[in-house]
Design a protein around this motif. Structure first.
Motif, PDB file in Angstrom:
ATOM      1  N   ALA A  11       0.426  -1.018   0.255  1.00 45.86           N
ATOM      2  CA  ALA A  11       0.028   0.034  -0.175  1.00 45.86           C
ATOM      3  C   ALA A  11       0.878   1.297  -0.566  1.00 45.86           C
ATOM      4  O   ALA A  11       0.470   2.217  -0.851  1.00 45.86           O
ATOM      5  N   GLY A  14       2.568   1.859  -3.371  1.00 43.38           N
ATOM      6  CA  GLY A  14       0.978   2.564  -4.679  1.00 43.38           C
ATOM      7  C   GLY A  14       1.654   3.424  -4.291  1.00 43.38           C
ATOM      8  O   GLY A  14       1.243   4.070  -5.566  1.00 43.38           O
ATOM      9  N   LEU A  15       1.884   4.124  -3.036  1.00 44.36           N
ATOM     10  CA  LEU A  15       1.467   5.642  -3.536  1.00 44.36           C
ATOM     11  C   LEU A  15       2.674   6.451  -4.277  1.00 44.36           C
ATOM     12  O   LEU A  15       2.586   8.089  -4.875  1.00 44.36           O
ATOM     13  N   GLY A  16       4.169   5.972  -4.756  1.00 46.78           N
ATOM     14  CA  GLY A  16       4.729   6.272  -5.282  1.00 46.78           C
ATOM     15  C   GLY A  16       5.273   6.652  -4.747  1.00 46.78           C
ATOM     16  O   GLY A  16       5.756   8.501  -5.673  1.00 46.78           O
ATOM     17  N   PRO A  26       5.717  15.340  -0.262  1.00 47.34           N
ATOM     18  CA  PRO A  26       4.436  15.525   1.329  1.00 47.34           C
ATOM     19  C   PRO A  26       3.917  13.925   1.010  1.00 47.34           C
ATOM     20  O   PRO A  26       3.277  13.156   0.857  1.00 47.34           O
ATOM     21  N   ALA A  27       4.193  12.914   2.691  1.00 43.01           N
ATOM     22  CA  ALA A  27       3.653  12.119   2.757  1.00 43.01           C
ATOM     23  C   ALA A  27       3.735  12.104   3.901  1.00 43.01           C
ATOM     24  O   ALA A  27       4.299  12.683   5.211  1.00 43.01           O
ATOM     25  N   GLU A  86      -2.339   8.577   6.386  1.00 41.52           N
ATOM     26  CA  GLU A  86      -2.049   6.925   5.593  1.00 41.52           C
ATOM     27  C   GLU A  86      -2.540   5.674   6.215  1.00 41.52           C
ATOM     28  O   GLU A  86      -2.821   4.577   6.112  1.00 41.52           O
ATOM     29  N   VAL A  90      -4.365   2.597   5.964  1.00 43.32           N
ATOM     30  CA  VAL A  90      -3.834   1.135   5.837  1.00 43.32           C
ATOM     31  C   VAL A  90      -3.326   0.586   6.899  1.00 43.32           C
ATOM     32  O   VAL A  90      -3.954  -1.154   7.138  1.00 43.32           O
TER      33      VAL A  90
ATOM     34  N   ARG B  47      -3.186   8.800  -8.255  1.00 43.36           N
ATOM     35  CA  ARG B  47      -1.841   7.749  -7.606  1.00 43.36           C
ATOM     36  C   ARG B  47      -2.282   6.679  -6.445  1.00 43.36           C
ATOM     37  O   ARG B  47      -2.992   7.821  -5.167  1.00 43.36           O
ATOM     38  N   GLY B  48      -2.287   5.263  -6.159  1.00 37.52           N
ATOM     39  CA  GLY B  48      -2.952   4.764  -5.362  1.00 37.52           C
ATOM     40  C   GLY B  48      -3.977   4.389  -5.303  1.00 37.52           C
ATOM     41  O   GLY B  48      -4.232   3.741  -6.093  1.00 37.52           O
ATOM     42  N   LEU B  52      -6.881   4.367  -0.394  1.00 35.42           N
ATOM     43  CA  LEU B  52      -6.156   5.501   0.147  1.00 35.42           C
ATOM     44  C   LEU B  52      -5.458   5.705  -1.401  1.00 35.42           C
ATOM     45  O   LEU B  52      -4.872   5.285  -1.715  1.00 35.42           O
ATOM     46  N   GLN B  62      -1.174  18.897  -2.135  1.00 34.38           N
ATOM     47  CA  GLN B  62      -1.309  17.360  -2.686  1.00 34.38           C
ATOM     48  C   GLN B  62      -2.451  17.075  -1.347  1.00 34.38           C
ATOM     49  O   GLN B  62      -1.716  17.727  -0.590  1.00 34.38           O
ATOM     50  N   THR B  64      -4.202  13.313   0.351  1.00 30.56           N
ATOM     51  CA  THR B  64      -3.431  12.198   0.600  1.00 30.56           C
ATOM     52  C   THR B  64      -5.059  12.130   0.973  1.00 30.56           C
ATOM     53  O   THR B  64      -5.868  13.060   2.409  1.00 30.56           O
ATOM     54  N   MET B  75      -1.673  19.268   1.886  1.00 29.30           N
ATOM     55  CA  MET B  75      -0.530  19.960   1.914  1.00 29.30           C
ATOM     56  C   MET B  75      -0.243  21.083   1.060  1.00 29.30           C
ATOM     57  O   MET B  75      -0.087  20.053  -0.146  1.00 29.30           O
TER      58      MET B  75
END
Lengths: 217, 105
Positions: A11, A14-16, A26-27, A86, A90, B47-48, B52, B62, B64, B75
């Motif tokens: 998962a 998959g967010l690359g 940004p994550a 996230e 997940v 993407r995803g 999610l 961005q 999420t 963000m």
């Protein structure tokens, strides 16, 4: 245990994760960067080397500073991840116990490519033994420096201590605010977790092993 | 936390990021409708998977999205003015609220 590491890795992968036009990723509610592991390694080992050459009596202080950097990093990074969108999507649905917070975070670490972390044993609220295969700190050290007499995975050691503090000394499940006051509360507590690296690739061991236990400062 | 704004059923929380950008968390009392992704994807990269996903608008923001958790985080990019970041977050919240109203309970 309810944590399915492969599903988490798939998962997250998959967010690359890749840098945007600002050069940031940004994550997990954080702004991550992708850079050479050697960049961090050279800086930290040069710092340690300088301490040894210029003020050998402060060698242990230098190690403590590097581990403290790992603790601060884990406070913000692991803390941010475990309260992120996230994580909610997940990992959180898999969580059945407080221990799963530790296992879930380790799975995310493995998705991010900081080496291969593996929990060997976890005693709730007391002790974590974790091995790191292909630690980027030790791998870089082995390539560039002579065999070490002491372990060298400072950031990982601080990170493991930080993870245990977030889960058991603090209460990550309550979505705390990651302020300086909260950091001091859980990392300066008389019952704070400290980590020591008991095996290290840099010393000739086959992998690195980190033990986190309650260890008053 | 800097501000909490209600956009219909959607609660928008403005969180301090740095002097040049804030973060905006969007929460709703029930899961985001599956149509949300289609709406957000128009003119933007995504993407995803369904549980999610990430919507990205270069030079802007961005987003999420965890639809089952009814939670999303915007963000913004550094180059966008703070007021524009806020406007974008409220606009996105408006889309979520609109789809929540349309979706069967």
């Amino acid at each position: 245990m309810a944590i399915h590491e492969r599903a988490i890795i798939e998962a997250v992968s998959g967010l690359g994760f890749a840098g945007n036009e600002e050069g940031l990723i940004p994550a997990f509610g954080l702004y991550l960067t992708k850079h050479f592991a050697d960049y961090y390694n050279r800086i930290s080992y040069a710092l340690l080397g300088d301490f040894i050459r210029r003020a050998p009596e402060l060698e242990e202080d230098a190690r403590a500073l590097l581990i403290e950097a790992g603790r601060v990093c884990s406070f913000h990074t692991f803390g941010g991840i475990m309260t992120s969108v996230e994580w909610d999507a997940v990992v959180r649905p898999m969580i059945e116990s407080r221990e799963d917070w530790v296992l879930g975070m380790v799975a995310v670490v493995n998705a991010l490519g900081w080496g291969r972390w593996e929990v060997k044993s976890l005693e709730a609220n007391e002790r974590l033994v974790l091995t790191v295969h292909d630690s980027y700190e030790a791998t870089g050290y082995v390539r560039d420096y002579p065999r070490a007499k002491e372990p060298r995975c400072y950031l990982a050691a601080g990170g493991v201590a930080g993870l245990m503090n977030l889960v058991y000394q603090g209460d990550i499940t309550a979505r705390p605010t990651f302020s300086e006051a909260y950091y001091l509360e859980i990392f300066r507590s008389p019952r704070t977790f400290a980590a020591r690296e008991t095996r290290c690739l840099a010393m000739g061991d086959s992998c690195c092993e980190i033990v986190a236990e309650r260890d008053p400062i | 936390m800097l501000e909490v704004i209600q956009v219909g059923a959607v609660t928008v929380t403005r969180l301090y990021g740095c002097t040049r950008r804030d973060q905006y968390e969007l929460r709703a009392p029930r899961p985001f409708p599956s149509q949300l992704r289609d709406r957000l994807e128009v003119g933007r990269a995504s993407r995803g998977g369904p549980d999610l996903y990430v919507i990205d608008e270069p030079g802007a923001f961005q987003l999420t999205v965890a639809p089952k958790s009814a939670r999303a985080l915007m963000m913004p990019r550094l180059t966008t003015p703070l007021e524009s970041q806020r406007d974008t977050a409220l606009s996105l919240a408006g889309i979520v609220d609109e789809l929540l109203l349309e979706a069967p309970r």
